[in-house]
Design a protein around this motif. Structure first.
Motif, short mmCIF file in Angstrom:
data_model
loop_
_atom_site.label_atom_id
_atom_site.label_comp_id
_atom_site.label_asym_id
_atom_site.label_seq_id
_atom_site.Cartn_x
_atom_site.Cartn_y
_atom_site.Cartn_z
N GLN A 1 85.82 77.13 85.69
CA GLN A 1 87.08 77.54 85.09
C GLN A 1 86.97 77.62 83.58
N VAL A 2 85.76 77.67 83.09
CA VAL A 2 85.58 77.75 81.64
C VAL A 2 85.06 79.13 81.26
N MET A 3 85.29 79.51 80.00
CA MET A 3 84.98 80.85 79.54
C MET A 3 83.48 81.13 79.48
N LYS A 4 82.70 80.09 79.21
CA LYS A 4 81.27 80.28 79.05
C LYS A 4 80.54 79.33 79.97
N ASN A 5 79.64 79.88 80.75
CA ASN A 5 78.97 79.05 81.73
C ASN A 5 77.69 79.75 82.16
N GLU B 1 94.87 77.50 78.91
CA GLU B 1 93.45 77.75 79.15
C GLU B 1 93.20 79.23 79.42
#
Ligand SMILES: Cc1cc2nc3c(=O)[nH]c(=O)nc-3n(C[C@H](O)[C@H](O)[C@H](O)COP(=O)(O)OP(=O)(O)OC[C@H]3O[C@@H](n4cnc5c(N)ncnc54)[C@H](O)[C@@H]3O)c2cc1C
Lengths: 499, 357
Positions: free
Chosen positions: B139-143, B60
């Motif tokens: 914890q995600v790239m796009k938010n 990730e």
């Protein structure tokens, strides 16, 4: 997505004397800069989420920063809501007008003020279209990296307000990573500069805070973005997978293998078929999933990476891999992906585009759950998405003229977003909350976090005049949404039983 | 063995008590940056025991760790997976913690080429000044759900919240790395770096010490070799140590003498070097100047501003005065309101960033 009041009572508590307001605004604006008649206002009643409609009270279209500032001051003095609008391509109803408010169009702020190839920056007005920046930079071998699919139409101001992404954001970052400086007008009429051409600026990182704030904190009137040199070489490859799961695993394996592609996109079989029918890109219609991978950089590096990616794809069970031979073929590989939305648009009278983001490792499992949820609602879902970022765009197909289908589509959309939250993701990766996903915000954030958001909002806009009713739900809204949840004994449904 | 313990409840309780009593707290990791910012005051709130890697998913490119985790522990873990924190946070003397690195927002030589601290922040868990535990980002790239309050913590020096946990975007570690020295004047640092970048040279640091230009190349072995052919120059042996000592301010240059203090001046790309007395190191391809000088603060700030940048009184001098570039009135007002929105009692690191915050 249907004609009903989208705003809640607490969002429409304003008392506006429209005649008095017109009298105050008229002298400040050029003759065509104030639109009061219904026909003129109609043109602004929705954004890219066309099923949400609302006539604004007035439309103001200033031509100078001083005019915009004067409009904001008068609105603040008279407690009049203001909704900023760039090109109106938002897919979340972010630019949906407020019934008691002024729609502030920034369309006339469309000048590129400076391209400085030496420092690799562009200074532009907020209404400049995303693609226009790259076009102006092209003669210098430069471009502006974030490339939303709507880039021929969407404005840079709207991109900042939504922190827009695009196919190349995997390697080159989102809007927030590519903007250096903003000039913001506060609702109180202050003009402030956030960020700096130098790395970092003193004080809090308000540039990052304003990016993605959906027109809730201020109105952006000038932008400085950073430009990148065109990549020296590009390679595009396309891989077919026998199952969606295998495709999902391949995405994770590429990233884990230490390669950051410039773009890594995935399409499922219905999407491949639709794209192929639409523009004949030569896609493998037998594949359950298609992965398109673009690698860029220096020639030696790209050649090394392409070999590495090919071997990873093979290990992950790709049964067909094609590397584009030349620019024409590269363009053809991308063409199907780029035309996927209009292609899918031919499959059903209506579609509804979702935007959840999840950890990549859950891709396979989540795609499977989405198809199960769709089947349960009796609807079809097509997937075309930014796989490298874990940013899903399930397109829910429906026919708005059939009774109940719209509601089922919305219910399914809500379930998909909640699924994203459940696996550690988010309800929106790049389209914003706007009006569309406001109920799901109650699922993603606890009341204390929402209260912290209200406090931040009040620091910029104490009277709550900028884009009321969007992006951050009121506790009342969540309470009602929550009660629905309990009463029905199932996952909450968005947009049902609004008042 | 590394210890791992979660003191969220205790920390939140301490903040709640302090907030009720209106008592100032000095948020402290390993105090490696205690010299930085304005003078610290208040009861120490120690975070070193709140530590441990909460999750690391190599595929990730995301790591989540508690704020008291030492950077060296993170670096070791990431190295096992050929990954890194691309912003090269300084440790200065001792075991800097993750929380301190984020709160200070300082980055090392790689910053202009790989991104800043805030560029890599994906999410945080904090305790605000009311003692509430809040989570933002993820914890995600796009938010883009909600305001970006995670990145707002970077560089806020703890004045908006006690950082409990941070999720960061990681990058793959480069396969190969090599440093070259080139005999060129500092005035050409921007121009040369640009020229190299545009021909595909994988520059990951460009620094001038007044004598020569140091260029670090990082990437695939083939592109590092390509870069070396393009640039020429001499191979620089003790490179790893040089970059570490530059990052951590352990090069001899960083020792102040007499009435000197250390200033950090950041400038727009291609700005000429500031016209100021003293000794300097030019980093970030000309965008960050470290200056050892006894010149007047007001004079230094004026010169930085004239060039479109700003100056920080980094180390030494009078820490009861402004150390960061003063903000103009509307911007300061907004800062005060934001401070109030997070910390109405004004107990979190009061005055550390600016006197009224
Ligand atoms: C076919 C299609 C494809 C799309 N693809 C993508 C994609 O790939 N990636 C992606 O991220 N998005 C995509 N979008 C969504 C949309 O284009 C983006 O959100 C875009 O950034 C909106 O820009 P806009 O100028 O149209 O803003 P608008 O729709 O006018 O406004 C959007 C929001 O920004 C605010 N706003 C606008 N201008 C300003 C300003 N100057 N100051 C303050 N607030 C302002 C508005 O109040 C509103 O909340 C797509 C949309 C369509 C229709």
């Amino acid at each position: 997505m249907s004609e009903r009041s989208l705003y809640r009572p607490e969002d429409t508590r304003f008392e506006v004397d429209v005649e008095a307001l017109i009298t105050r605004l008229r002298p400040l604006l050029p003759a065509e800069g104030l639109i009061t008649h219904e026909q003129g206002r109609r043109a602004y009643e929705c954004d890219g989420l066309a099923a949400y409609k609302q006539l604004p009270l007035l439309v103001a279209s200033p031509e100078t920063v001083d005019q915009a500032r004067a409009v904001l001051r008068i609105c603040a003095e008279n407690r009049v809501p203001v909704v900023a609008r760039g090109s109106g391509t938002s897919l979340s109803g972010g630019a949906l007008p407020h019934p008691q408010g002024v729609l502030l169009s920034l369309a006339k702020f469309n000048r590129i003020k400076e391209i400085d190839p030496h420092r690799r920056i562009a200074r532009v007005e907020p209404g400049v279209r995303n693609l226009a920046i790259s076009e102006a930079a092209a003669p210098f071998g430069l471009y502006y990296a974030p490339d939303p699919s709507s880039q021929i139409a969407c404005s840079i101001g709207g991109n900042i307000a939504e922190n827009a992404g695009g196919v190349h954001c995997l390697k080159y970052g989102l809007t927030v990573h590519n903007v250096l400086q903003l000039t913001l007008l506060t609702i109180e009429g202050d003009r402030i500069t956030l960020g700096s051409l130098a790395p970092e600026s003193p004080g809090y990182d308000l540039l990052a805070l304003v990016t993605g704030s959906e027109g809730m904190l201020g109105v952006i009137v000038e932008v400085v973005v950073q430009l990148l040199p065109n990549p020296l070489t590009k390679q595009v490859l396309m891989a077919s997978f026998p199952t969606v799961e295998a495709g999902g695993h391949a995405v994770a394996a590429i990233i884990a293998g230490g390669v950051i592609p410039a773009g890594l996109e995935m399409m499922d079989r219905p999407a491949i078929q639709a794209a192929e029918d639409f523009i004949q890109a030569g896609y493998d219609t037998q594949a359950a999933a298609l992965l398109i991978c673009e690698l860029d950089g220096g020639e030696a590096e790209v050649n090394e990476q392409i070999r590495k990616v090919e071997s990873i794809l093979r290990e992950q069970g790709a049964d067909r891999i094609r590397v584009a031979r030349d620019d024409a073929e590269r363009a053809r590989f991308w063409a199907g992906r780029k035309a996927a939305f209009p292609a899918v648009g031919r499959l059903a009278p209506d579609y509804y585009c979702m935007d959840g983001t999840i950890p990549r490792k859950h891709l396979a499992q989540v795609l499977k759950r989405i198809s199960e949820l769709s089947a349960a609602q009796g609807l079809r879902t097509v997937n075309v998405f930014h796989a490298g970022d874990g940013n899903l765009h399930p397109l829910i197909l429906f026919d708005g003229n059939r009774p109940g289908e719209l509601e089922r589509a919305e219910a399914l959309g809500g379930q998909i977003l909640e699924l994203c939250v459940e696996v550690g993701g988010t309800i929106t990766g790049e389209h914003g909350v706007g009006m569309e996903k406001i109920d799901q915000m109650c699922v993603q954030f606890r009341p204390e976090a929402l209260e912290q958001f209200y406090a931040v909002k009040a620091a910029f806009d104490p009277q709550g005049l900028l884009n009321p009713g969007k992006a951050i739900p009121t506790l009342n809204r969540c309470a009602e949404f929550g009660r629905l949840h309990v009463r029905r004994g199932e996952l909450p449904h968005p947009h049902i039983d609004r008042f | 063995m590394h210890t791992s313990s979660d003191l969220t409840a205790e920390i939140a309780e301490q903040v709640r008590e302090a907030s009720g009593a209106g008592l100032a707290l000095e948020i402290r990791g390993n105090a490696t940056k205690r010299f930085y910012g304005r003078q610290a005051r208040g009861e120490p709130l120690l975070l070193t025991e709140h530590r441990g890697i909460v999750s690391h998913e190599p595929s990730e490119l995301v790591l989540t760790a508690r704020s008291g985790t030492p950077l060296t522990e993170l670096a070791r873990r990431l190295a096992e997976h050929n990954q890194m924190l691309a912003f090269e946070p300084p440790s200065f003397a001792g075991e800097a913690t993750l929380g301190g690195a984020i709160a200070a927002g300082l980055a090392g030589p790689r910053r202009p080429f790989a991104g800043s601290v805030r560029d890599m922040v994906l999410g945080v868990r904090i305790v605000n000044g009311r003692g509430q535990v809040l989570q933002f980002g993820g914890q995600v790239m796009k938010n883009v759900a909600g305001y970006d309050l995670s990145r707002l913590m970077v560089g806020a020096l703890g004045t908006l919240g006690v950082i409990l946990e941070v999720s960061l975007k990681l990058l793959p570690a480069p396969q190969a790395e090599q440093t070259l020295t080139v005999n060129e004047p500092a005035a050409r640092i921007h121009e040369l770096t640009e020229q190299w970048l545009r021909t595909g040279v994988p520059v990951s640091a460009a620094t001038h010490d007044g004598t020569r230009l140091y260029v670090r190349l990082s990437g695939a072995a083939s592109s590092v070799a390509f870069g070396k052919r393009q640039i020429g120059g001499q191979n620089f042996g003790p490179a790893e140590r040089f970059w570490r000592e530059l990052r951590d301010h352990r090069l001899a240059f960083f020792t102040c003498r007499g009435a000197e203090s250390l200033w950090r001046i950041v400038l727009p790309p291609a700005a000429p070097p500031p016209d100021l007395p003293g000794a300097w190191i030019n980093d970030w391809a000309g965008r960050q100047i470290w200056l050892r000088t006894d010149a007047e603060p007001a004079h230094i700030r004026r010169e930085a501003q004239r060039l479109g940048g700003h100056a920080t009184h980094f180390r030494g001098g009078d820490r009861t005065m402004d150390v960061f570039q003063p903000l103009d009135a509307p911007l300061l007002r907004l800062h005060q309101r934001l401070k109030h929105a997070f910390d109405p009692a004004g107990i979190l690191n009061p005055g550390r960033l600016y006197a009224p915050l």
